[in-house]
Structure formats: C-alpha cells, structure tokens
Design a protein around this motif. Structure first.
Motif, PDB file in Angstrom:
ATOM      1  N   LYS A 334      -5.103 -11.108  -4.061  1.00 42.48           N
ATOM      2  CA  LYS A 334      -4.999 -10.645  -2.683  1.00 42.48           C
ATOM      3  C   LYS A 334      -6.278  -9.987  -2.189  1.00 42.48           C
ATOM      4  O   LYS A 334      -6.782 -10.327  -1.117  1.00 42.48           O
ATOM      5  CB  LYS A 334      -3.826  -9.660  -2.621  1.00 42.48           C
ATOM      6  N   THR A 335      -6.799  -9.048  -2.996  1.00 42.57           N
ATOM      7  CA  THR A 335      -7.909  -8.231  -2.502  1.00 42.57           C
ATOM      8  C   THR A 335      -9.164  -9.067  -2.313  1.00 42.57           C
ATOM      9  O   THR A 335      -9.601  -9.760  -3.224  1.00 42.57           O
ATOM     10  CB  THR A 335      -8.188  -7.072  -3.470  1.00 42.57           C
ATOM     11  N   LEU A 377     -11.087   0.432  -5.499  1.00 41.62           N
ATOM     12  CA  LEU A 377     -10.308   1.665  -5.325  1.00 41.62           C
ATOM     13  C   LEU A 377     -11.148   2.888  -5.670  1.00 41.62           C
ATOM     14  O   LEU A 377     -11.140   3.890  -4.961  1.00 41.62           O
ATOM     15  CB  LEU A 377      -9.054   1.614  -6.208  1.00 41.62           C
ATOM     16  N   ASP A 378     -11.906   2.786  -6.765  1.00 46.45           N
ATOM     17  CA  ASP A 378     -12.780   3.905  -7.146  1.00 46.45           C
ATOM     18  C   ASP A 378     -13.859   4.112  -6.095  1.00 46.45           C
ATOM     19  O   ASP A 378     -14.182   5.247  -5.740  1.00 46.45           O
ATOM     20  CB  ASP A 378     -13.420   3.634  -8.511  1.00 46.45           C
ATOM     21  N   PHE A 401      -5.430  -3.857 -17.876  1.00 44.96           N
ATOM     22  CA  PHE A 401      -4.522  -4.432 -16.890  1.00 44.96           C
ATOM     23  C   PHE A 401      -3.077  -4.439 -17.346  1.00 44.96           C
ATOM     24  O   PHE A 401      -2.187  -4.751 -16.576  1.00 44.96           O
ATOM     25  CB  PHE A 401      -4.976  -5.838 -16.500  1.00 44.96           C
ATOM     26  N   ARG A 404      -2.291  -0.566 -16.542  1.00 43.61           N
ATOM     27  CA  ARG A 404      -2.560  -0.360 -15.117  1.00 43.61           C
ATOM     28  C   ARG A 404      -2.861   1.102 -14.777  1.00 43.61           C
ATOM     29  O   ARG A 404      -2.522   1.568 -13.703  1.00 43.61           O
ATOM     30  CB  ARG A 404      -1.397  -0.837 -14.242  1.00 43.61           C
ATOM     31  N   LEU A 406      -5.701   4.654 -15.973  1.00 38.46           N
ATOM     32  CA  LEU A 406      -6.788   5.129 -16.818  1.00 38.46           C
ATOM     33  C   LEU A 406      -6.819   6.638 -16.761  1.00 38.46           C
ATOM     34  O   LEU A 406      -6.408   7.250 -15.771  1.00 38.46           O
ATOM     35  CB  LEU A 406      -8.127   4.543 -16.353  1.00 38.46           C
ATOM     36  N   GLY A 422      -3.430   5.625 -11.598  1.00 36.38           N
ATOM     37  CA  GLY A 422      -3.089   4.223 -11.806  1.00 36.38           C
ATOM     38  C   GLY A 422      -1.940   3.821 -10.924  1.00 36.38           C
ATOM     39  O   GLY A 422      -1.541   4.561 -10.011  1.00 36.38           O
ATOM     40  N   ALA A 423      -1.402   2.643 -11.201  1.00 39.07           N
ATOM     41  CA  ALA A 423      -0.253   2.163 -10.445  1.00 39.07           C
ATOM     42  C   ALA A 423       0.837   3.230 -10.507  1.00 39.07           C
ATOM     43  O   ALA A 423       1.100   3.780 -11.578  1.00 39.07           O
ATOM     44  CB  ALA A 423       0.245   0.854 -11.038  1.00 39.07           C
ATOM     45  N   LEU A 466      -2.123   4.712  -5.381  1.00 43.85           N
ATOM     46  CA  LEU A 466      -2.340   5.021  -6.785  1.00 43.85           C
ATOM     47  C   LEU A 466      -1.700   6.369  -7.035  1.00 43.85           C
ATOM     48  O   LEU A 466      -1.786   7.265  -6.192  1.00 43.85           O
ATOM     49  CB  LEU A 466      -3.833   5.098  -7.115  1.00 43.85           C
ATOM     50  N   SER A 522      -0.777 -11.441  -7.431  1.00 48.46           N
ATOM     51  CA  SER A 522      -1.489 -10.172  -7.331  1.00 48.46           C
ATOM     52  C   SER A 522      -1.029  -9.183  -8.395  1.00 48.46           C
ATOM     53  O   SER A 522       0.093  -9.238  -8.881  1.00 48.46           O
ATOM     54  CB  SER A 522      -1.238  -9.570  -5.944  1.00 48.46           C
ATOM     55  N   ASP A 524      -0.938  -6.142  -7.565  1.00 54.51           N
ATOM     56  CA  ASP A 524      -0.490  -5.028  -6.731  1.00 54.51           C
ATOM     57  C   ASP A 524       1.041  -4.977  -6.630  1.00 54.51           C
ATOM     58  O   ASP A 524       1.749  -5.867  -7.082  1.00 54.51           O
ATOM     59  CB  ASP A 524      -1.130  -5.147  -5.342  1.00 54.51           C
ATOM     60  N   ARG A 569       2.539  -7.386  -9.319  1.00 57.53           N
ATOM     61  CA  ARG A 569       2.449  -6.656 -10.590  1.00 57.53           C
ATOM     62  C   ARG A 569       2.335  -7.622 -11.772  1.00 57.53           C
ATOM     63  O   ARG A 569       3.032  -7.493 -12.773  1.00 57.53           O
ATOM     64  CB  ARG A 569       3.660  -5.747 -10.776  1.00 57.53           C
TER      65      ARG A 569
HETATM   66  N1  LIG Z   1      -9.792   1.747 -11.118  1.00 62.99           N
HETATM   67  C1  LIG Z   1      -8.469   1.859 -11.177  1.00 62.99           C
HETATM   68  N2  LIG Z   1      -7.879   3.026 -11.434  1.00 62.99           N
HETATM   69  C2  LIG Z   1      -6.558   3.108 -11.516  1.00 62.99           C
HETATM   70  N3  LIG Z   1      -5.717   2.111 -11.352  1.00 62.99           N
HETATM   71  C3  LIG Z   1      -6.227   0.905 -11.083  1.00 62.99           C
HETATM   72  C4  LIG Z   1      -7.627   0.709 -10.980  1.00 62.99           C
HETATM   73  N4  LIG Z   1      -7.849  -0.592 -10.727  1.00 62.99           N
HETATM   74  C5  LIG Z   1      -6.656  -1.166 -10.656  1.00 62.99           C
HETATM   75  N5  LIG Z   1      -5.661  -0.296 -10.875  1.00 62.99           N
HETATM   76  C6  LIG Z   1      -4.227  -0.566 -10.872  1.00 62.99           C
HETATM   77  O1  LIG Z   1      -3.985  -1.856 -11.417  1.00 62.99           O
HETATM   78  C7  LIG Z   1      -3.358  -2.686 -10.457  1.00 62.99           C
HETATM   79  C8  LIG Z   1      -3.829  -4.110 -10.600  1.00 62.99           C
HETATM   80  O2  LIG Z   1      -5.214  -4.191 -10.407  1.00 62.99           O
HETATM   81  P1  LIG Z   1      -5.830  -5.088  -9.274  1.00 62.99           P
HETATM   82  O3  LIG Z   1      -5.368  -4.630  -7.953  1.00 62.99           O
HETATM   83  O4  LIG Z   1      -7.277  -5.175  -9.501  1.00 62.99           O
HETATM   84  O5  LIG Z   1      -5.137  -6.471  -9.617  1.00 62.99           O
HETATM   85  P2  LIG Z   1      -5.296  -7.839  -8.848  1.00 62.99           P
HETATM   86  O6  LIG Z   1      -4.365  -8.781  -9.480  1.00 62.99           O
HETATM   87  O7  LIG Z   1      -6.736  -8.198  -8.822  1.00 62.99           O
HETATM   88  O8  LIG Z   1      -4.776  -7.471  -7.419  1.00 62.99           O
HETATM   89  P3  LIG Z   1      -5.232  -8.023  -6.014  1.00 62.99           P
HETATM   90  O9  LIG Z   1      -4.334  -9.156  -5.732  1.00 62.99           O
HETATM   91  O10 LIG Z   1      -5.003  -6.861  -5.113  1.00 62.99           O
HETATM   92  O11 LIG Z   1      -6.680  -8.402  -6.085  1.00 62.99           O
HETATM   93  C9  LIG Z   1      -3.699  -2.074  -9.110  1.00 62.99           C
HETATM   94  O12 LIG Z   1      -2.742  -2.387  -8.151  1.00 62.99           O
HETATM   95  C10 LIG Z   1      -3.711  -0.603  -9.447  1.00 62.99           C
HETATM   96  O13 LIG Z   1      -2.403  -0.093  -9.427  1.00 62.99           O
END
Ligand SMILES: Nc1ncnc2c1ncn2[C@@H]1O[C@H](COP(=O)(O)OP(=O)(O)OP(=O)(O)O)[C@@H](O)[C@H]1O
Ligand SMILES: [Mg+2]
Length: 845
Positions: A334-335, A377-378, A401, A404, A406, A422-423, A466, A522, A524, A569
C-alpha cells in the motif's frame, strides 16, 4: 600502494585471518582506498560482476549460429557448389549466409546493448569509503580492499570480512538454503566451512537486521556466489512465450526434417540428378525455418524496453515484458503505491486518544536510537524534531516483520527504560498495564475495550497507528533478549496521516479497464487497508488477515485468493504464499513492492516490480523497476507489453502460415513436375528477400484492441491460424501451378520465373493483412519501417526477376500476359486471405 598483493581463490578461508592482517595483505585501511588506487585495482581485477562480459557473448553467438545444423548444411551446400564448379551458386549461397547471420547478430547485439544500458541505469549501488568519505557507487565498481557500509535491506556486494557490526543478521538462504537469519559479528573465527564463518559476509546474501562495516576480499566471479550464479541463472523458468516459441520451433523442425527427407527420397527414387535434389532439399529446409525468430523476439522486446524506459519503466529481464502484457492479476503493497510516499505524524495521543507529549518524546527516543532500516514511520516521527536528546542509547531489539515492533534501551539520569513501538496489537499483546496519570493500572478487559474503541475511531478516519509502551529495566541490564519485551506498560499511539495519491484512483480505473485485477497485500491494519482501498476505488470490502492466512493450507489459500482483493497484517512469507497461490490458480501474476518484506513476493511473481527508491533486495529481486512509484506508468507498461507480444505474434503467424504454406506447396509441386518448381538458388533468394521484408515488424504499430486485454501464448490458436491460412495459400499455389504449366505451357525457366514472382509477392504482401485483425484500411497505419522493408524487398525481387541480373539467378523474360496472370492470382489470393483471416482469428479468439 602495491597492486601486487595476493588475492586468493574463493575457497581460501580468508575469515581465519585477523582484520589487521587482511587489511595489510589487501593494502587497505579503515579509512578506505583512494579513488586512484581503486581505479588501478578495477583494471587488475575487473568489474565486480557475476555475468559474463559482452565480448564473449558475441563470439558465443557467432559460434552458436555456425553450429546450427541448417547453417552447417548451407555451408556444405556452398562447398558442394564450389567443388562442382558452380561458382555462381557458391558465391550467392555464401552471400545469403553471411547476410542472414550478420543481420541476426548485429540486430540482436544492438538490441541487447540498449537493454543492457537501461539495466545498468538502475544498477544496485553500495556505500563504500573512498578517499575517506562514504560514496554510493554501482556495485560493479567495487574492488578488493574496499571498505563497505551495510544497513538493513542492503545486498552484500562481494565476499569479505566483518570489521564492525551491530545486531547484524543476514539472510544467507541463497547460499546455504537455511531460511533463518544468520547472526554475524567481528569475533575471530576458526570455522572450516564458509557457512559457519560468523565473521564473513558473502555476495548475494542480504542484511535483514542491524548494520556493519565490511572489508571486501573477493569480487566478481571469484566470490562464492559467482561460482554458483551460473547454475542459478539457468534456473530461471522460461516464460509462457519462450516456452511456446520453443515448442513451435521444435514442431517446425520436425516437420522440416520430415518434409525435406521425404522430398529428397522421392526425388532420388524417381532418378533425378542427385546433386540438384540434395541442394533443393537443403534450400527447402532453409526456407522452412523461421531463422529470424530469435532476432525478432529480442529486437521486439528490446524496442519495447526502450519505449517503456521513456514511460519510466526500466526492464531488467527482457522476457518479463511479455509477462507484463499477459498479467491478469497485479498485487502491491500500500505505502507509496496507493498512498503518497510521504507519511506525516498527525499527533501523539495517550491510550484514550488525548494529545500526549510523553508519547511523542518516547516515540522519538525509539526512532532515533533504532538502527534498522529507517521506515517512513520513523522519518515522520523525527520530522520536526530539531533539539538533541538527553537520553543515551544502551541497546536495541531490532524490528522484524513477524513481531512488527522494535524496542530500544535508553538511559536518562537514574532511569533506564525499554521503549517499544510497533503495530498496536503487537505492542498491546506484550503489555500488562496502562499508564493513567503517571501510574500503571493493570490492563483489564474494560481498559482493553476502551483502548480498542480509541483505536477503531482513529483507524476509521484512515489514520495509521503505532502503539508505544515502556518498561523500567534495572541499570546495567543491557544484554536484551525478546523476553525483555514482555510486561510492558502501554502509553498510547502515534497517529500518522498517509493520504491516498490524488491520481491513484485514475490508475486503478485504468488498470482495471485493461483487464488487470488488482489486489492489495499490506502489512498494515485491516481498517487502514480497507479505508485506503475504498478511497482509490478498489471496491471489495472483504479483507483476509495474516492471522487467518496462517490457519490456511496452501490449497485452502488458493481457494480463497480468487475472491479476496485486500490482505492485511500479512508478513513477508505470507505475501509470497499469496502470490504462489495465485500462480497455482493459473493467473499470470505481478507484484509491486519496495521493502525488504516485499522481496520474497517480488521474486515469486511472474513479473516482479519494484521502484527506484526501494531497498536493494527488492530491486535486485525485481524484473522491472519503476522510476516513479506510480501505478500510472504501469498501465502504459502493460500496453507496451501487449504491443510487443502482438508484434512477435505477427512474425510467428507470417512464418507459420505464409512462408510455410509456400514452401510446402513447392515441395509438393516438385513431386509432380518433371523439373524443379524453383532452383535451389532461387529458393534461397526467396528466403533472403522474405527475411528482409520482415525486419520492420518489431517497429510496427498495433491496433488498440490488441492492448485492451491480457494476451497469453495460445498454441492451439497459432496452429488453427496456420491451418486456415495454409489451406488458402495452397489453393492459390495450385492455381498458379495449373495456370503456368497447363495454361501457358511454361517450360522450366519460365515456370520458375512465374512461380517465384507469385510466391514472393503473396508472401511479402500478406503482412499487411496479417498484421491486423481488422480490415486493413480500418487498422492503424503500418509503421514506415515495415512499409519500407516489405515494399523495398518486393521491389528488389522485381528487379532481380525482371531486371538485367535475371540470368544470374536462372530467370528468363516473361510474356506480359503471364505477368498479368500472376498479378491477378496475387490479388485474388490477398482478397481470399483477408476473408479467411477473419475466420481464422474468430475461431482463435
Ligand atoms: N519502524 C517501525 N517501527 C515500529 N513498527 C513498525 C515499523 N515499521 C513497520 N512497523 C509495523 O509493521 C507493520 C508492517 O510494516 P509495513 O507497513 O512496512 O508493511 P507493508 O506490508 O510494507 O505495508 P504497506 O502496505 O503499508 O507498505 C506496520 O504497519 C507497523 O505496524
Ligand atoms: Mg511497504
């Protein structure tokens, strides 16, 4: 500095040496090589590349072509003509041979060169210290002795030693097959096996956590990966198009062998001159083979790649262009794809949703001290943060991942805190209390319900969340384990705005109109995914979550993926499982992603797509790189892929129906006639002119309806087309035969001249019908290159047959009525072929 130091073979266990020893042996220092020294070493060791260089490839190509049995036959034929004193044939066969081989190699070389240049423009870079400063260089420029800085998501560019590291973990599955990350550090190591050398890093592996500084010891083909890369390259499964063309080639080859042997035996049995019969059979075999097919494929694909580059899509693997056109399902995260790449922090709130500075401060501590990949996000959390910090970093549990979340360990004065973000579900599942007015309250059911309510309220507005939680840790406890991430006190949420791109709706509509089904996969939260999908017009409300996928077998998942368009998720391995499930259901599947978490899915898809700013592993796994993270450029890419396929199909259809039909009739005519319908030399000439006429096909324009839906190679349709068109062609050849032999009572030379004219004219002109499924004048105008090559070849044919050189090829002047009759046959054939074409294509639709 000496360039004469020794670089040993890949099986040398360089990890037994000390860092200082290796630095000395490689003539390097911690501050890196000078650019001058690096340039010198690049000369000595060559570029840090795994693939063979181009120079060899051209020689290899020439070699391959000379080994081609048909070319060998031609050479033999030339030799036979030469020995028997027929120098005319000798020279002309040689000319034909040289021309077709050169054409093939030169065209293909240029095409591949252009494609290579494009690939180079998106080459993976590494951060290397040169002249004491870190610079990002293409990995091909790295040399032994270089000091390279690695972070999470980077590919290790060459083999070498860890000089310094923090929480370093590597995915070495490409070398060891071991799926779990390997921990690495700079402690001395006596391991015999490379797989156990915890202080050595190897090319092709990737950093999944932490960071490192490494010293390069072996580059290019001398790396361990270099040794096995060729084996891996051979493992890339052929695309449907490649498979189809290969099968077709085999079919044609069998038919050719059968037909030529049959004709040869029949001729010899009826006591015809042996030499002439052999040459006739050889020429027939040459005429039957679609020898330009490889060239046409490469040139068409490379041209497609160049056009796509102008649309901001860089193609790394040429054959993926076809897959992109054939793609029926496109999945993406998504992002950055549906949403703007720029995430912003709206606010930080406590567990009830009330603005909280404490949450903001601790979130900043967490983001600042974490050493993994800086996620968007950071970046958002640290965006407006100018002041320094009075906290000190003491340790970290890096992000992954599956957790989810840290945690970092931070100290201020007497306080030592573990700060986790985190999530929200991940953080809440590790929390036992909630902070209310500075006091920790046990996290009971009623509190959980209220937190959930706050969370749902924010999610429904499309905010990403988060969770943030803390825990006091005794001072001095710095060796963290995952068990420390328990018993947390929940504080609140960071609330992020990640609005959909304004033009994503248009792109979604456009891709859907092109017959591509879109699915969001995603990491998310389901509510956020649903919200964003709804905002860009991705209808379906059904969401499948990672937790649900974990419960499903592969077969169960395959049954579900059809109807579900939103996945939330989902962890990296599940992304891959979804792609595999779609493939199993028979969909040509694409995946577009930019993160480390997307790499396995990108790899598993038919068409792996990534974007220019993505992490190394994602870009390395991808077949194509988008220069703009934008679904809009993809729609044009899909159309281009379909255009490319349509042009390849034009050549295939020409080869199978028109050319094949003509050669077949000639073989049959030769059995009935007391003389040859065409001399071997004339067949070769016909073949050469026909080849020339088709050089323009890769450039041709394509009708709109060819690009409105996915096309895949359909052998049955190709065969059906061949049969229908072949029958029409044979009927008119038979007519020509009767008109010439019975009508005009033509002798051998006259017959051959007339037959040649009719044969080449029908064979060349029919392209203007075959290139479109429409009535020709309703179609888009043919590209000028195709008009020039085909009409040019036809003019050349007329010149050779009717002009002053005719006797050289055994042609004779024709009476005008005979020329008129041949013209009439050609026109009648084209008219019938046009009618038959609609029938042949309708059946194949
Ligand atoms: N730097 C971070 N610190 C804490 N939690 C994080 C961090 N990066 C990701 N997460 C958690 O992990 C989840 C999954 O990561 P991320 O969003 O990168 O996955 P994705 O599959 O790439 O999603 P998207 O479809 O939004 O790109 C995030 O929704 C968030 O809850
Ligand atoms: Mg992502």
């Amino acid at each position: 500095m000496q360039a004469s130091h020794e670089v040993k073979r890949a099986d040398h266990a360089f990890w037994h040496e000390t860092a200082d020893g290796l630095l000395t042996r490689l003539g390097s220092r911690l501050t890196g090589l000078t650019q001058e020294e690096a340039d010198r070493r690049l000369q000595t060791y060559g570029p840090n590349l795994i693939e063979a260089t181009h120079g060899e490839a051209v020689l290899l190509k020439l070699g391959k072509r000379l080994l081609n049995p048909l070319v060998a036959l031609l050479i033999a034929a030339a030799a036979i003509s030469g020995i028997s004193g027929d120098f005319g044939s000798f020279f002309i066969i040689l000319a034909v041979l040289t021309l077709s081989i050169t054409l093939d190699i030169v065209q293909e070389y240029h095409a591949e060169k252009a494609a290579e240049a494009l690939r180079h423009s998106v080459a993976v870079r590494a951060e290397v210290v040169r002249d004491r400063t870190p610079v990002a260089l293409p990995v091909s420029q790295l040399v032994p002795g270089d000091i390279v800085l690695l972070r999470i998501g980077d590919l290790v560019p060459a083999d070498g030693l860890v000089l310094d590291s923090e929480n370093l973990q590597l995915d070495e599955s490409i070398l060891t097959g071991e799926p779990f990350p390997a921990r690495k550090n700079n402690a001395p190591c006596a391991a015999k096996d490379a797989a156990d050398a915890q202080n050595a890093l190897f090319a092709g592996t990737s950093v999944v956590a932490g960071k490192a500084t490494m010293l390069l010891v072996e580059t290019g083909q001398r790396t361990r990966f270099g040794a096995i890369a060729s084996a891996l390259a051979a493992n890339v499964p052929p695309t449907a198009l490649e498979q189809g063309v290969r099968r077709l080639g085999l079919l044609i080859l069998r038919l050719t062998i059968f037909l030529t042997l049959f004709v040869l035996l029949a001729h010899l049995a009826s006591d015809r001159p042996a030499m002439q019969s052999i040459l006739f059979a050889v020429a027939l075999a040459v005429g039957l083979t679609p020898e330009l097919l490889p060239m046409v494929m490469t040139v068409t694909l490379a041209r497609g790649a160049q056009r796509m580059a102008r649309q901001k899509v860089i193609v790394k693997r040429l054959s993926a262009i076809h897959d992109l056109g054939a793609m029926g399902v496109l999945c993406f995260d998504k992002t950055g794809t549906l949403t703007q790449a720029k995430i912003s922090l709206a606010e930080c709130v406590d567990w009830q949703g009330i603005k909280s500075d404490q949450v903001l401060e601790l979130a900043r501590v967490n983001s600042r001290f974490q050493t993994g990949a800086r996620s968007g996000l950071d970046d958002a959390i640290l965006a407006d943060c100018i002041a320094g910090t009075d906290w000190t970093r003491r340790g970290e549990l890096p992000f992954d991942f599956s957790r989810r979340c840290l945690s970092v360990l931070a100290e201020r004065g007497q306080d030592t805190l573990l700060v986790t973000k985190g999530a929200p579900e991940a953080v809440l599942s590790r929390a036992v209390a909630v902070e209310i007015d500075g006091l920790a309250h046990p996290l009971d059911e009623s509190l959980r319900t209220r937190i959930d309510a706050a969370q749902q309220r924010l999610n429904a507005q499309g905010f990403r969340l988060l969770g943030v939680a803390v825990k006091s840790v005794p001072a001095g406890h710095t060796a963290l384990t995952l068990d420390d991430e328990r018993g947390l006190t929940f504080l609140g949420f960071c609330v992020f705005a990640d609005p959909p791109k304004p033009d994503a709706t248009k792109a979604v509509a456009e891709l859907s109109a092109l017959g591509v089904r879109l699915k969001v996969i995603s990491g998310d939260h389901a509510a956020v995914v649903r919200h964003v999908a709804g905002a860009v017009g991705l209808g379906s409300d059904n969401v499948l979550t990672g937790a649900e996928i974990a419960e499903l077998t592969d077969a169960g998942l395959a049954a579900k993926v059809e109807q579900i368009d939103l996945f939330a998720r989902v962890d990296p391995d599940q992304k891959k499982r979804i792609i595999e499930a779609l493939r199993k259901r028979g969909h040509v599947t694409g995946f577009l992603g930019d993160g480390i978490n997307d790499a396995p899915a990108i790899h598993a898809a038919h068409v792996g797509l990534s974007v220019e700013g993505a992490t190394d592993v994602a870009r390395a796994a991808a077949d194509m790189i988008l220069l703009a993270s934008d679904l809009n450029v993809l729609a044009e890419g899909v159309r281009e892929g379909r255009r490319t396929f349509a042009n390849i199909l034009k050549y295939v259809r020409m080869g199978t129906s028109s050319n094949f039909g003509n050669m077949l009739s000639m073989a049959l005519a030769s059995l009935v006639l007391p003389f040859l319908p065409l001399l071997p030399l004339q067949i070769l000439l016909n073949n050469l002119l026909y080849d020339l006429s088709e050089i323009g096909i890769p450039f041709d324009s394509v009708d709109a309806e060819e690009t409105t839906r996915p096309h895949i190679w359909d052998m049955a349709a190709v065969l059906r087309f061949t049969i229908v068109m072949g029958v029409v062609s044979s009927l008119f050849d038979a007519a020509t035969f009767l008109i010439l032999w019975k009508g005009f009572g033509a002798g051998a030379a006259e017959f051959q001249t007339g037959w040649f004219l009719e044969s080449i004219a029908t064979q060349i002109l029919v392209i203007f019908l075959i290139r479109t499924a429409r009535v020709p004048w309703r179609s888009r105008a043919p590209h000028i290159a195709l008009v020039v090559t085909s009409l040019g070849a036809l003019a050349a044919a007329f010149f050779v047959v009717l002009g002053p050189l005719q006797s050289l090829f055994g042609f004779v002047p024709l009476p005008w009525p005979l020329v008129g009759a041949m013209a009439a046959v050609t026109v009648a054939y084209l008219a019938s072929a046009e009618v038959a074409k609609h029938f042949a294509l309708k059946q194949g639709a």
